[in-house]
Design an enzyme around this catalytic site. Sequence first.
Site: not given
Ligand code: ITT
Length: 194
Positions: A69-70, A151, A178-179
Amino acid sequence: MNIFIASANKHKIEEFKEMLEPLGYEISSLNDLDEDIEIEENGHSFEENALIKARYIAKKFGIIAISDDSGLEIDALNKQPGIYSARFLGHDTSYDYKNLEILKMMKDKKDRTCRFICAIALCYPDGKEYVFTGSIEGTVAYAIEGPNGFGYDPIFYYEPFKTTLANVDPSKKNQVSHRHNALVKLLEFLNESK
Ligand code: ITT
């Protein structure tokens, strides 16, 4: 070792693959399943949401699962979009639009500091669970820049690279992100518990 990622975000999965496959891990994800699985992320923090996703899969299939979650925290916007990063301005809204809107919201802001945060949860079918977090500090860029990443990468200016995370080779981003920082902690844990 096979690692199942409770994620359907193909960009995240690609980054996990790039970082883990060279170490001999095989990656599968929600996108490899025959059924569509929607997991409601109703936690109040990155850690809680990461746990909700990995716990659900570990219980449902009786396997070890990890999740990510990010999101992006912008200080001048009270840490928005934060845990709502994917849903910010609508889940299906394009990132070209979301990023432009953020640049508009940041137009008169002097403080442009921001960070990406990542929480990776590791859940076992027997109920054991762990969370590892990582972050990367940057500033909101003044313009959208770069074709790579996903993103909010095109507006995330990273001073050591003197450009946005979308404007460097993905392998460079994956050494500092971060990941990556959260994943290093997960791998240390897995190595120690072997
Ligand atoms: P899952 O829950 O299926 O893993 P999700 O896209 O819904 O997919 P999150 O709820 O964790 O995942 O939302 C993460 C969002 O944060 C992602 O869609 C991007 O908009 C942003 N994000 C996260 N990591 C990023 C990165 O490395 N670079 C750019 N944007 C990022």
